[in-house]
Design a protein around this motif. Sequence first.
Motif, mmCIF file in Angstrom:
data_model
loop_
_atom_site.group_PDB
_atom_site.id
_atom_site.type_symbol
_atom_site.label_atom_id
_atom_site.label_comp_id
_atom_site.label_asym_id
_atom_site.label_seq_id
_atom_site.Cartn_x
_atom_site.Cartn_y
_atom_site.Cartn_z
ATOM 1 N N ALA A 169 0.789 -1.229 0.000
ATOM 2 C CA ALA A 169 0.000 0.000 0.000
ATOM 3 C C ALA A 169 0.822 1.281 0.000
ATOM 4 O O ALA A 169 0.277 2.345 -0.240
ATOM 5 N N GLY A 170 2.072 1.238 0.316
ATOM 6 C CA GLY A 170 2.872 2.459 0.298
ATOM 7 C C GLY A 170 3.461 2.797 1.652
ATOM 8 O O GLY A 170 3.163 2.172 2.670
ATOM 9 N N GLY A 171 4.279 3.838 1.654
ATOM 10 C CA GLY A 171 5.059 4.184 2.834
ATOM 11 C C GLY A 171 4.270 4.830 3.953
ATOM 12 O O GLY A 171 4.516 4.558 5.127
ATOM 13 N N SER A 172 3.305 5.696 3.631
ATOM 14 C CA SER A 172 2.579 6.383 4.706
ATOM 15 C C SER A 172 1.675 5.422 5.468
ATOM 16 O O SER A 172 1.527 5.540 6.686
ATOM 17 N N SER A 173 1.087 4.468 4.775
ATOM 18 C CA SER A 173 0.252 3.484 5.473
ATOM 19 C C SER A 173 1.108 2.560 6.339
ATOM 20 O O SER A 173 0.695 2.168 7.436
ATOM 21 N N ALA A 174 2.290 2.216 5.870
ATOM 22 C CA ALA A 174 3.190 1.379 6.662
ATOM 23 C C ALA A 174 3.669 2.120 7.900
ATOM 24 O O ALA A 174 3.736 1.544 8.998
ATOM 25 N N ALA A 175 3.986 3.414 7.746
ATOM 26 C CA ALA A 175 4.406 4.207 8.911
ATOM 27 C C ALA A 175 3.271 4.351 9.911
ATOM 28 O O ALA A 175 3.490 4.302 11.127
#
Length: 144
Positions: free
Chosen positions: A53-59
Amino acid sequence: MPLKTPDCYTFAALQPPKHDKSRPDRTRRAAFLLPLVQIAIGLIGAGLLAVLAGGSSAAAFLAGAAVVAVGFAAFGWRTAGRSPVAPAGRMFVRLLVGTMLKWGVICAGLALAMASAGLPAEFVLAGALVAFLAYMLSLPWLLR
């Protein structure tokens, strides 16, 4: 013929129990390992989300799991990190203060992660949920 006293009334039976240092306390060990398990689960989930899903969702997922892990670490420090030999009233106060500290840290951390940091709220809450599920599933295993 002298009377023989039962073994349960000997001087040794009236002494306080000796704490065996060779066997660590299971609850203390579990209180300190549980946040590490929660962070590990958060890292695994954040790694999967980074790919999908991408970096912001992982963070956001990692932030939710980390907030819950810090809350449980504060609870473990306040309850199991202290001396296990204390009056019942003091132990109860430790439990209450630890619980209030845990929930205060979790509520403030989740609110800050969603509002101030601007992370997606659904992924922050998903990380917190996964950390709570890690608590429910791993605590019996950690207490063995």
